[in-house]
Design an enzyme around this catalytic site. Sequence first.
Site, PDB file in Angstrom:
ATOM      1  N   CYS A   1       0.823  -1.185   0.129  1.00 34.56           N
ATOM      2  CA  CYS A   1       0.156  -0.093  -0.019  1.00 34.56           C
ATOM      3  C   CYS A   1       0.878   1.294  -0.014  1.00 34.56           C
ATOM      4  O   CYS A   1       0.372   2.361  -0.336  1.00 34.56           O
ATOM      5  CB  CYS A   1      -1.066  -0.049   1.169  1.00 34.56           C
TER       6      CYS A   1
ATOM      7  N   HIS B   1      -3.247   7.082   2.736  1.00 35.77           N
ATOM      8  CA  HIS B   1      -3.962   5.731   1.891  1.00 35.77           C
ATOM      9  C   HIS B   1      -5.063   5.543   2.746  1.00 35.77           C
ATOM     10  O   HIS B   1      -5.332   5.831   4.149  1.00 35.77           O
ATOM     11  CB  HIS B   1      -2.722   4.672   2.540  1.00 35.77           C
TER      12      HIS B   1
ATOM     13  N   ASN C   1     -10.480   0.141  -0.038  1.00 34.13           N
ATOM     14  CA  ASN C   1      -8.935   0.234  -0.028  1.00 34.13           C
ATOM     15  C   ASN C   1      -8.525  -0.571  -1.237  1.00 34.13           C
ATOM     16  O   ASN C   1      -8.828  -1.724  -1.524  1.00 34.13           O
ATOM     17  CB  ASN C   1      -8.651  -0.643   1.271  1.00 34.13           C
TER      18      ASN C   1
HETATM   19  O1  UT7 Z   1      -4.097  -1.333   3.241  1.00 35.47           O
HETATM   20  C1  UT7 Z   1      -3.473  -1.783   4.315  1.00 35.47           C
HETATM   21  C2  UT7 Z   1      -4.133  -2.862   5.172  1.00 35.47           C
HETATM   22  N1  UT7 Z   1      -4.639  -2.067   6.386  1.00 35.47           N
HETATM   23  C3  UT7 Z   1      -5.951  -2.251   6.584  1.00 35.47           C
HETATM   24  O2  UT7 Z   1      -6.722  -2.693   5.721  1.00 35.47           O
HETATM   25  C4  UT7 Z   1      -6.575  -1.947   8.001  1.00 35.47           C
HETATM   26  C5  UT7 Z   1      -6.145  -2.583   9.182  1.00 35.47           C
HETATM   27  N2  UT7 Z   1      -7.213  -3.009   9.988  1.00 35.47           N
HETATM   28  C6  UT7 Z   1      -8.506  -2.583  10.035  1.00 35.47           C
HETATM   29  O3  UT7 Z   1      -8.826  -1.816   9.293  1.00 35.47           O
HETATM   30  C7  UT7 Z   1      -9.497  -3.012  11.186  1.00 35.47           C
HETATM   31  O4  UT7 Z   1      -8.540  -3.902  12.113  1.00 35.47           O
HETATM   32  C8  UT7 Z   1     -10.478  -3.981  10.465  1.00 35.47           C
HETATM   33  C9  UT7 Z   1     -11.476  -3.334   9.892  1.00 35.47           C
HETATM   34  C10 UT7 Z   1      -9.878  -5.098   9.607  1.00 35.47           C
HETATM   35  C11 UT7 Z   1     -11.205  -4.938  11.822  1.00 35.47           C
HETATM   36  O5  UT7 Z   1     -11.683  -3.710  12.627  1.00 35.47           O
HETATM   37  P1  UT7 Z   1     -11.386  -4.109  14.144  1.00 35.47           P
HETATM   38  O6  UT7 Z   1     -12.280  -2.956  14.828  1.00 35.47           O
HETATM   39  O7  UT7 Z   1     -10.081  -4.082  14.590  1.00 35.47           O
HETATM   40  O8  UT7 Z   1     -12.116  -5.295  14.545  1.00 35.47           O
HETATM   41  P2  UT7 Z   1     -11.585  -6.738  14.960  1.00 35.47           P
HETATM   42  O9  UT7 Z   1     -10.536  -7.328  14.128  1.00 35.47           O
HETATM   43  O10 UT7 Z   1     -10.970  -6.552  16.397  1.00 35.47           O
HETATM   44  O11 UT7 Z   1     -12.747  -7.659  15.099  1.00 35.47           O
HETATM   45  C12 UT7 Z   1     -13.924  -7.243  16.102  1.00 35.47           C
HETATM   46  C13 UT7 Z   1     -14.957  -8.198  16.008  1.00 35.47           C
HETATM   47  C14 UT7 Z   1     -14.753  -9.743  15.645  1.00 35.47           C
HETATM   48  O12 UT7 Z   1     -15.587 -10.471  16.350  1.00 35.47           O
HETATM   49  P3  UT7 Z   1     -15.245 -11.023  17.971  1.00 35.47           P
HETATM   50  O13 UT7 Z   1     -14.277 -11.727  18.064  1.00 35.47           O
HETATM   51  O14 UT7 Z   1     -15.408  -9.671  18.890  1.00 35.47           O
HETATM   52  O15 UT7 Z   1     -16.594 -11.689  18.310  1.00 35.47           O
HETATM   53  C15 UT7 Z   1     -14.507  -9.957  14.405  1.00 35.47           C
HETATM   54  O16 UT7 Z   1     -14.701 -11.327  13.961  1.00 35.47           O
HETATM   55  O17 UT7 Z   1     -15.757  -8.002  14.593  1.00 35.47           O
HETATM   56  C16 UT7 Z   1     -15.763  -9.027  13.914  1.00 35.47           C
HETATM   57  N3  UT7 Z   1     -15.842  -8.825  12.590  1.00 35.47           N
HETATM   58  C17 UT7 Z   1     -16.811  -8.641  11.849  1.00 35.47           C
HETATM   59  N4  UT7 Z   1     -18.112  -8.783  12.155  1.00 35.47           N
HETATM   60  C18 UT7 Z   1     -19.051  -8.167  11.017  1.00 35.47           C
HETATM   61  C19 UT7 Z   1     -14.781  -8.833  11.953  1.00 35.47           C
HETATM   62  N5  UT7 Z   1     -14.868  -8.619  10.418  1.00 35.47           N
HETATM   63  C20 UT7 Z   1     -16.251  -8.421  10.619  1.00 35.47           C
HETATM   64  C21 UT7 Z   1     -17.337  -8.328   9.271  1.00 35.47           C
HETATM   65  N6  UT7 Z   1     -18.343  -8.020   9.771  1.00 35.47           N
HETATM   66  N7  UT7 Z   1     -16.919  -7.960   8.145  1.00 35.47           N
END
Ligand code: UT7
Length: 327
Positions: free
Chosen positions: A114, A253, A283
């Site tokens: 990225c 980004h 993204n």
């Molecule tokens: O371009 C460079 C790459 N960088 C990126 O793309 C960005 C990096 N990271 C992020 O943007 C965020 O960390 C995410 C959007 C990927 C995830 O958001 P988060 O707030 O960090 O969520 P998390 O991974 O801590 O997950 C929280 C909960 C989990 O459930 P439990 O374990 O709390 O029950 C996940 O399983 O959200 C759940 N979850 C979803 N729920 C509904 C993860 N993805 C989804 C989804 N829909 N698509």
Amino acid sequence: MKKHGAIIGLGYSLPENIVHNSDLEKLVDTTDQWIRERTGIKRRRILEREKPSYDMGVKASKQALENAKISSKDIELIIVSTESPDYLTPSMACVIQDKIDAENAAAFDLNAACSGFVYALTVADQFIQTGMYNNILVVACEGLSKVVDWKDRNTCVLFGDGAGACILTPSDNAGIINYDLGADGKKRKAITIPLTHFNEEELFKRNNKREQVIYMQGREVFKFEVTAMTKSVKKLLAEENMSIDEIDWIIPHQANMRIITNSIKKLEFPIEKVVITLDEYGNTSSASIPIAMAEANENGKFKSGDNIVLVGFGGGLTWASTLIKWL
Ligand code: UT7
């Protein structure tokens, strides 16, 4: 006197097919509300499976040439940033060279995930500073939908396809002023797309299937990116002896709206002066910055003399920022 690589033309291209969050509710266990609240994304553009990704790079390049009012024959170097090429060889740069009739150009691809577009701009600027080339086409082109695991809700809701391009030429007092590039290979396992090598860990992460799909430790990457963006921009400003008030625009980004707002708050910069396309295009990896820059330019946002900061971060893990004085 030191020359700067100045941007004289911009272009971008996005696939026509719009995929809304509600469409993804049919594929994985997710909701429009979760995606909007946790990422800021409303929809993204997805390329038809049978079309090559380079098509988007070709369109963006042709638009950048028109915008710069120069002929493709005048291009001496093409650098393409991509982490999702159609072929390992030929490079996407060679394909684009052929499709736009730029037979006088040298051509190669560069992969810094990225951060790739800002890395590529920096490399191009070196050739301008040494006087080796005068007209350089820098393209970022990503067909990420082809390497997304459409069964993984952690990643498939985030990414989109697209390309952006710009043309750099020497200038005495405008253009690329400074940059900060970096990498932390120790964190490399946080985002991976294996190609020919799958160790036990890689196989496990992909349900024991040898699939060339993205795996990402979202939370780890998130923390890294907020820190990287903030630190890199502060370093640039310190080196130039500038305060954040002297910056007119930041183009980050487009990975996650919460990454952008957290970093911007730490930088004490007004969010109204941050170029955002994430809600519409998701993204698009290294293409996100040039798409946002080209679209903002098309909308007349920039004026001559503006100080614009581009800042990328992502796979590798890598980061890259640059300060540009608008021509
Ligand atoms: O371009 C460079 C790459 N960088 C990126 O793309 C960005 C990096 N990271 C992020 O943007 C965020 O960390 C995410 C959007 C990927 C995830 O958001 P988060 O707030 O960090 O969520 P998390 O991974 O801590 O997950 C929280 C909960 C989990 O459930 P439990 O374990 O709390 O029950 C996940 O399983 O959200 C759940 N979850 C979803 N729920 C509904 C993860 N993805 C989804 C989804 N829909 N698509």
